[in-house]
Design a protein around this motif. Structure first.
Motif, PDB file in Angstrom:
ATOM      1  N   TRP A  90      41.179  41.824  42.025  1.00  0.00           N
ATOM      2  CA  TRP A  90      40.090  42.603  42.603  1.00  0.00           C
ATOM      3  C   TRP A  90      39.677  42.067  43.971  1.00  0.00           C
ATOM      4  N   ARG A  91      40.093  40.850  44.308  1.00  0.00           N
ATOM      5  CA  ARG A  91      39.752  40.264  45.604  1.00  0.00           C
ATOM      6  C   ARG A  91      40.712  40.693  46.711  1.00  0.00           C
ATOM      7  N   ILE A 104      35.915  39.718  59.051  1.00  0.00           N
ATOM      8  CA  ILE A 104      34.871  38.912  58.417  1.00  0.00           C
ATOM      9  C   ILE A 104      35.113  38.906  56.908  1.00  0.00           C
ATOM     10  N   ILE A 105      35.177  37.714  56.343  1.00  0.00           N
ATOM     11  CA  ILE A 105      35.359  37.580  54.899  1.00  0.00           C
ATOM     12  C   ILE A 105      34.035  37.144  54.295  1.00  0.00           C
ATOM     13  N   ASP A 106      33.579  37.891  53.319  1.00  0.00           N
ATOM     14  CA  ASP A 106      32.332  37.557  52.632  1.00  0.00           C
ATOM     15  C   ASP A 106      32.648  36.604  51.484  1.00  0.00           C
ATOM     16  N   PHE A 107      32.506  35.318  51.731  1.00  0.00           N
ATOM     17  CA  PHE A 107      32.869  34.313  50.739  1.00  0.00           C
ATOM     18  C   PHE A 107      31.932  34.304  49.542  1.00  0.00           C
ATOM     19  N   LEU A 110      33.644  36.695  47.282  1.00  0.00           N
ATOM     20  CA  LEU A 110      34.937  36.176  46.841  1.00  0.00           C
ATOM     21  C   LEU A 110      34.803  35.041  45.837  1.00  0.00           C
ATOM     22  N   SER A 111      33.725  34.272  45.936  1.00  0.00           N
ATOM     23  CA  SER A 111      33.571  33.144  45.019  1.00  0.00           C
ATOM     24  C   SER A 111      32.769  33.504  43.770  1.00  0.00           C
ATOM     25  N   PHE A 117      41.008  29.587  41.699  1.00  0.00           N
ATOM     26  CA  PHE A 117      42.221  28.786  41.542  1.00  0.00           C
ATOM     27  C   PHE A 117      42.388  28.143  40.172  1.00  0.00           C
ATOM     28  N   ALA A 118      41.554  28.453  39.212  1.00  0.00           N
ATOM     29  CA  ALA A 118      41.643  27.821  37.891  1.00  0.00           C
ATOM     30  C   ALA A 118      43.014  27.992  37.227  1.00  0.00           C
TER      31      ALA A 118
END
Length: 144
Positions: A90-91, A104-107, A110-111, A117-118
């Motif tokens: 979905w990201r 522009i990335i909205d972190f 995203l987080s 990365f799990a």
């Protein structure tokens, strides 16, 4: 007794224990969604089975177990890559939009939700297993 304490054999045991801990941790994290999304069982079942098979490889430690361990590490890579895909699918549209249009990335978005990365823990375990396989192959020890 000396062959029982070889480094490659002990690393197989520690990798097996790592799969067990990983399966328990994933079970705790996925607990609420297990009845909704059955695909969430994949890393739990694989981690448990990999742990049991890894202990079997540690005990047997012969040519057959060497090839079983190779298959196990390959499957761990597949599970890790699938996990990365499902955790992040979905990201991808947001990242592509930011890369090719707005820049522009909205972190904060995203987080949110699933850990990014799990699932790469399965890739790390497989990487360590492949290092053991490549640098200390034990199938040669039988014949010689």
């Amino acid at each position: 007794m000396k062959s029982f304490l070889k480094l490659n054999r002990l690393l197989v045991l520690f990798i097996s224990m790592g799969y067990m801990v990983l399966a328990m941790d994933i079970y705790a994290e996925h607990f609420n969604g297990l009845s909704v999304k059955s695909i969430m069982w994949i890393p739990i079942v694989f981690g448990s089975v990999a742990s049991i098979l890894g202990i079997l490889v540690f005990i047997l430690f012969n040519k057959v177990s060497y090839y079983l361990f190779i298959v196990l590490m390959f499957l761990s890579s597949v599970v890790g890559l699938l996990g990365l895909y499902f955790h992040n699918k979905w990201r991808y549209p947001m990242v592509l939009e930011a890369l090719f249009h707005s820049g522009i990335i909205d972190f904060s978005v995203l987080s949110s939700f699933t850990p990014i990365f799990a699932p790469s823990a399965f890739l790390a375990m497989a990487g360590l297993g492949f290092l053991v396989i490549c640098f200390e192959p034990w199938y040669k020890e039988e014949s010689g």
